[in-house]
Design an enzyme around this catalytic site. Structure first.
Site, PDB file in Angstrom:
ATOM      1  N   SER A 183       0.816  -1.216   0.000  1.00  0.00           N
ATOM      2  CA  SER A 183       0.000   0.000   0.000  1.00  0.00           C
ATOM      3  C   SER A 183       0.848   1.264   0.000  1.00  0.00           C
ATOM      4  O   SER A 183       0.353   2.342  -0.371  1.00  0.00           O
ATOM      5  CB  SER A 183      -0.938   0.007   1.213  1.00  0.00           C
ATOM      6  OG  SER A 183      -0.200  -0.129   2.422  1.00  0.00           O
ATOM      7  N   ASP A 420      -2.639   6.451  11.710  1.00  0.00           N
ATOM      8  CA  ASP A 420      -1.837   6.006  10.567  1.00  0.00           C
ATOM      9  C   ASP A 420      -0.580   6.863  10.482  1.00  0.00           C
ATOM     10  O   ASP A 420      -0.599   7.973   9.961  1.00  0.00           O
ATOM     11  CB  ASP A 420      -2.644   6.115   9.270  1.00  0.00           C
ATOM     12  CG  ASP A 420      -1.907   5.509   8.082  1.00  0.00           C
ATOM     13  OD1 ASP A 420      -0.714   5.174   8.229  1.00  0.00           O
ATOM     14  OD2 ASP A 420      -2.510   5.383   7.001  1.00  0.00           O
ATOM     15  N   HIS A 423       1.473   5.407   6.307  1.00  0.00           N
ATOM     16  CA  HIS A 423       1.205   5.931   4.971  1.00  0.00           C
ATOM     17  C   HIS A 423       1.398   7.440   4.964  1.00  0.00           C
ATOM     18  O   HIS A 423       1.779   8.029   5.976  1.00  0.00           O
ATOM     19  CB  HIS A 423      -0.218   5.543   4.544  1.00  0.00           C
ATOM     20  CG  HIS A 423      -0.436   4.072   4.472  1.00  0.00           C
ATOM     21  ND1 HIS A 423      -0.964   3.346   5.528  1.00  0.00           N
ATOM     22  CD2 HIS A 423      -0.193   3.184   3.485  1.00  0.00           C
ATOM     23  CE1 HIS A 423      -1.028   2.068   5.188  1.00  0.00           C
ATOM     24  NE2 HIS A 423      -0.562   1.939   3.961  1.00  0.00           N
TER      25      HIS A 423
END
Length: 451
Positions: A183, A420, A423
């Site tokens: 990802s 998060d 990312h």
């Protein structure tokens, strides 16, 4: 004169009289001057219409090689041992501009530098790009401080060009640009789509070939830029190798086939530019513990440490690249691991980064990840040229660039409490990764045009 006209010693005297070369002795074979005393490095002569140019390969800045090795200084190849050499020593006059361009292309460490606040950034906005999925669209998810978008990476010893969407689209005209990985690579792929989208006036001229909308759930996409007859694609694979199942005792358990490439590999074939990565998932509990998880053939290892398994998986990937990729047609990149910035705990144990609104002042306390070292070692053993896109250290400064609590839109259900800090927000840090990719692609084109 034409390249390769002279053979071994044919027309030697004519060649010796050329303006730019002082030929001492040796042979010229197909326009290639080889120096056995310089670490297997070589120089290629480009002779077109009487204009002799020499392009140095494998240079390092201010490199001086002692004893019987060849020395390269400021565009001059010297062979102190030429009297006993079977090869030419060539003195080449190189203009300052040519030296600067060569240094910018080949000698500058673009991973060494600093972040500079630049009001002319970002290169696109979250509202102008429909390709940012919910998890990366921090501004749309309520993040008010947008300074994280305005930092530009400045290498210490050279400049990199500002990303130009039109020029990039020309570089990939009629080609397939393919991102393969986890990802974090999807993060970079979405960034590339947004950067390129800025050059397209009619939104209908860019579309997903299967009509798919970008979500976290699906992992295979191909976006076509009609006017440039190119595609920008993404294929999800957490490890590059095949996630499988095997019987251990009375149970079938998930395994990772470190000797078999991911099944989507057939879709990567034929790509013109490939950008690979893997690292993020190798830190998860199952892979980290390595208990009854790693598989080779029919053998499931009761325990295998991560570095060993990672090296074997990358060796499997490297073998596939060497077997299926044609150098000269396909350019291969491997992106180094992206850092995480969890403070106060792990990702699932209260780790956070939401307070960060500025890059770190320095990241000298950090270490170079072992997985990067392994990747470099594997790449060095490959016959296919692979460019390491080293983004680790420059991204280490950017604790402010993660979605944190802004990886989900307000009102979309209760938050899990997990931030998060792995990312990256878009626009943001992955745009710089793509500026480096753009830099390398431009450099490769210039290099090939002078060979």
């Amino acid at each position: 004169m034409e390249i390769g006209k002279y053979g071994k010693t044919k027309n030697y005297n004519d060649f010796r009289k050329s303006d730019n070369y002082s030929v001492i002795r040796s042979e010229v074979e197909s326009g290639i001057l080889r120096s056995t005393n310089y670490n297997n490095s070589y120089l290629k002569v480009d002779v077109v219409g009487g204009d002799e140019r020499i392009k140095e390969k494998k240079r390092s800045e201010s490199e001086k090689v002692q004893s019987n090795k060849t020395e390269i200084e400021y565009g001059i190849l010297k062979s102190p041992n030429h009297r006993n050499s079977d090869k030419y020593s060539v003195n080449v006059k190189v203009s300052r501009g040519e030296r600067t361009e060569e240094k910018t292309r080949s000698e500058c460490d673009v991973s060494n530098g600093k972040w500079v606040f630049d009001e002319s950034y970002p290169l696109y906005t979250s509202s102008s790009c429909p390709f940012i999925d919910e998890g990366f669209s921090c501004e749309a998810n309520g993040r008010l401080n947008t300074n994280y978008m305005k930092w530009r990476w400045q290498p210490q010893d050279c400049n990199i060009p500002r990303f130009n969407a039109v020029k990039m689209l020309e570089l990939i005209r009629g080609k397939r640009l393919v991102f393969v990985g986890d990802s974090i690579n999807r993060n970079q792929w979405e960034s590339m789509l947004c950067l390129l989208r800025g050059a397209i006036t009619d939104p209908k001229r860019v579309y997903e070939t299967h009509g798919r909308r970008i979500t976290k759930e699906k992992g295979n996409y191909s976006f076509k830029f009609v006017d440039y007859k190119c595609t920008v694609e993404y294929y999800v694979t957490h490890f590059l190798v095949h996630e499988s199942k095997a019987r251990v005792g009375q149970k079938r358990v998930p395994t990772l086939r470190i000797d078999t490439l991911d099944r989507s590999s057939s879709r990567w074939k034929g790509a013109d530019i490939l950008v690979f990565n893997t690292a993020h998932w190798w830190s998860h509990f199952k892979t980290k513990s390595g208990v009854n998880y790693y598989q080779e053939g029919n053998q499931v290892y009761p325990h295998l440490d991560v570095p060993t398994a990672f090296r074997r998986a990358l060796t499997t990937w490297a073998s596939w690249v060497d077997k299926h990729i044609t150098p000269g047609k396909t350019q291969v990149f491997f992106r180094s691991s992206a850092p995480t910035h969890f403070r106060g705990g792990a990702w699932n144990a209260g780790g956070h980064c939401k307070e960060a609104n500025q890059p770190l002042n320095d990241s000298t306390h950090t270490f170079y990840p072992e997985k990067n070292i392994i990747a470099e070692e594997v790449i060095k053993q490959m016959k296919t040229p692979v460019t390491l896109l080293n983004i680790t250290s420059l991204s280490e400064f950017r604790i402010d660039g993660h979605p944190s609590i802004y990886g989900k839109r307000p009102g979309k259900g209760p938050r899990s409490g997990v931030e998060d800090c792995s990312h990256w927000c878009l626009p943001g840090v992955p745009d710089t990764w793509n500026e480096l990719l753009y830099f390398y692609l431009q450099s490769n084109k210039k290099a090939s045009s002078t060979v």
